[in-house]
Scaffold this motif. Structure first.
Motif, PDB file in Angstrom:
ATOM      1  N   LEU A 264      34.827  35.685  43.197  1.00  0.00           N
ATOM      2  CA  LEU A 264      36.249  35.382  43.395  1.00  0.00           C
ATOM      3  C   LEU A 264      36.461  34.560  44.662  1.00  0.00           C
ATOM      4  N   LYS A 265      35.808  34.958  45.757  1.00  0.00           N
ATOM      5  CA  LYS A 265      35.960  34.237  47.027  1.00  0.00           C
ATOM      6  C   LYS A 265      35.472  32.799  46.886  1.00  0.00           C
TER       7      LYS A 265
ATOM      8  N   CYS B  71      47.209  43.730  45.424  1.00  0.00           N
ATOM      9  CA  CYS B  71      47.385  44.064  44.014  1.00  0.00           C
ATOM     10  C   CYS B  71      48.027  45.445  43.878  1.00  0.00           C
ATOM     11  N   LYS B  72      49.301  45.455  43.501  1.00  0.00           N
ATOM     12  CA  LYS B  72      50.017  46.724  43.352  1.00  0.00           C
ATOM     13  C   LYS B  72      49.602  47.468  42.083  1.00  0.00           C
ATOM     14  N   GLY B  73      49.153  46.715  41.068  1.00  0.00           N
ATOM     15  CA  GLY B  73      48.702  47.358  39.830  1.00  0.00           C
ATOM     16  C   GLY B  73      47.507  48.262  40.089  1.00  0.00           C
ATOM     17  N   MET B  74      46.496  47.734  40.788  1.00  0.00           N
ATOM     18  CA  MET B  74      45.323  48.548  41.093  1.00  0.00           C
ATOM     19  C   MET B  74      45.670  49.645  42.079  1.00  0.00           C
TER      20      MET B  74
ATOM     21  N   THR C 245      41.939  36.984  31.872  1.00  0.00           N
ATOM     22  CA  THR C 245      43.079  36.081  32.041  1.00  0.00           C
ATOM     23  C   THR C 245      42.711  34.869  32.893  1.00  0.00           C
ATOM     24  N   VAL C 246      42.055  35.100  34.042  1.00  0.00           N
ATOM     25  CA  VAL C 246      41.703  33.948  34.885  1.00  0.00           C
ATOM     26  C   VAL C 246      40.631  33.080  34.223  1.00  0.00           C
ATOM     27  N   ALA C 247      39.778  33.680  33.404  1.00  0.00           N
ATOM     28  CA  ALA C 247      38.801  32.874  32.649  1.00  0.00           C
ATOM     29  C   ALA C 247      39.536  31.940  31.697  1.00  0.00           C
ATOM     30  N   ALA C 248      40.586  32.454  31.035  1.00  0.00           N
ATOM     31  CA  ALA C 248      41.388  31.619  30.127  1.00  0.00           C
ATOM     32  C   ALA C 248      42.126  30.527  30.904  1.00  0.00           C
ATOM     33  N   PHE C 249      42.642  30.854  32.082  1.00  0.00           N
ATOM     34  CA  PHE C 249      43.302  29.833  32.911  1.00  0.00           C
ATOM     35  C   PHE C 249      42.294  28.751  33.299  1.00  0.00           C
TER      36      PHE C 249
ATOM     37  N   GLU D 267      46.153  34.596  41.048  1.00  0.00           N
ATOM     38  CA  GLU D 267      45.531  35.683  40.280  1.00  0.00           C
ATOM     39  C   GLU D 267      44.138  36.014  40.812  1.00  0.00           C
ATOM     40  N   LEU D 268      43.377  35.000  41.223  1.00  0.00           N
ATOM     41  CA  LEU D 268      42.050  35.252  41.813  1.00  0.00           C
ATOM     42  C   LEU D 268      42.194  36.113  43.069  1.00  0.00           C
ATOM     43  N   LYS D 269      43.188  35.805  43.889  1.00  0.00           N
ATOM     44  CA  LYS D 269      43.418  36.557  45.134  1.00  0.00           C
ATOM     45  C   LYS D 269      43.832  37.999  44.826  1.00  0.00           C
ATOM     46  N   ASP D 270      44.626  38.164  43.781  1.00  0.00           N
ATOM     47  CA  ASP D 270      45.065  39.485  43.349  1.00  0.00           C
ATOM     48  C   ASP D 270      43.848  40.309  42.874  1.00  0.00           C
TER      49      ASP D 270
END
Length: 168
Positions: free
Chosen positions: A60-61, A76-79, A122-126, A15-18
């Motif tokens: 992120l990096k 990221c296909k969503g963005m 989401t990644v903060a929650a992970f 998810e971070l990479k996305d």
């Protein structure tokens, strides 16, 4: 394509990479969109947003490296879809009137930003679940910064841009 994901830690890194890809796509789009803005405050805010995106990309990096993840993006296909819509409505088929175009720019900016808020949240929650407290703190701060930028954009829309668009 990443190997099959079987742990939350692997999903976290993926998810971070996305999000890194999403940030890069949004930054490139905003460079094209900023030139279409006519409201001076909007132009400034779009520029400031670029700085925020760059800062969040650096974060992120750093977090990917901290997880021994290979430092590469996951497209990221969503963005990609959000960027295509944004460019369509603000550049390719943009409204002729400056204030109406500015309103379209804010609308598209906010759609892309809300995607980022969701992804970073989401990644903060992970990170919290994985007991990566420092990661969680930094990601939560990034979400707050995005919320603030979004609120400032809403304020500009409601106080000036939408009013000017109505007046023609």
């Amino acid at each position: 394509m990443m190997a099959e994901i079987s742990t939350l830690q692997e999903l976290y890194v993926d998810e971070l990479k996305d999000l890194w890809s999403a940030n890069d796509q949004m930054a490139k789009a905003l460079q094209k969109i900023a030139g279409q803005a006519t409201n001076p405050k909007l132009k400034d805010m779009l520029q400031g947003s670029q700085d925020g995106i760059a800062k969040h990309t650096d974060l992120l990096k750093t977090l990917i490296e901290g997880q021994d993840g290979q430092l590469k993006k996951e497209h990221c296909k969503g963005m990609e879809g959000l960027v295509a819509e944004a460019l369509k409505h603000t550049v390719e088929e943009a409204p002729k009137s400056g204030p109406v175009r500015d309103a379209a720019i804010i609308a598209q900016y906010q759609r892309m930003t809300h995607y980022g808020i969701t992804g970073f949240g989401t990644v903060a929650a992970f990170a919290t679940a994985l007991k990566l407290d420092e990661d969680a703190t930094q990601l939560t701060a990034a979400v707050e910064e995005m919320h603030n930028g979004d609120d400032m954009m809403s304020e500009l829309a409601e106080s000036a841009v939408n009013v000017a668009a109505v007046e023609g």
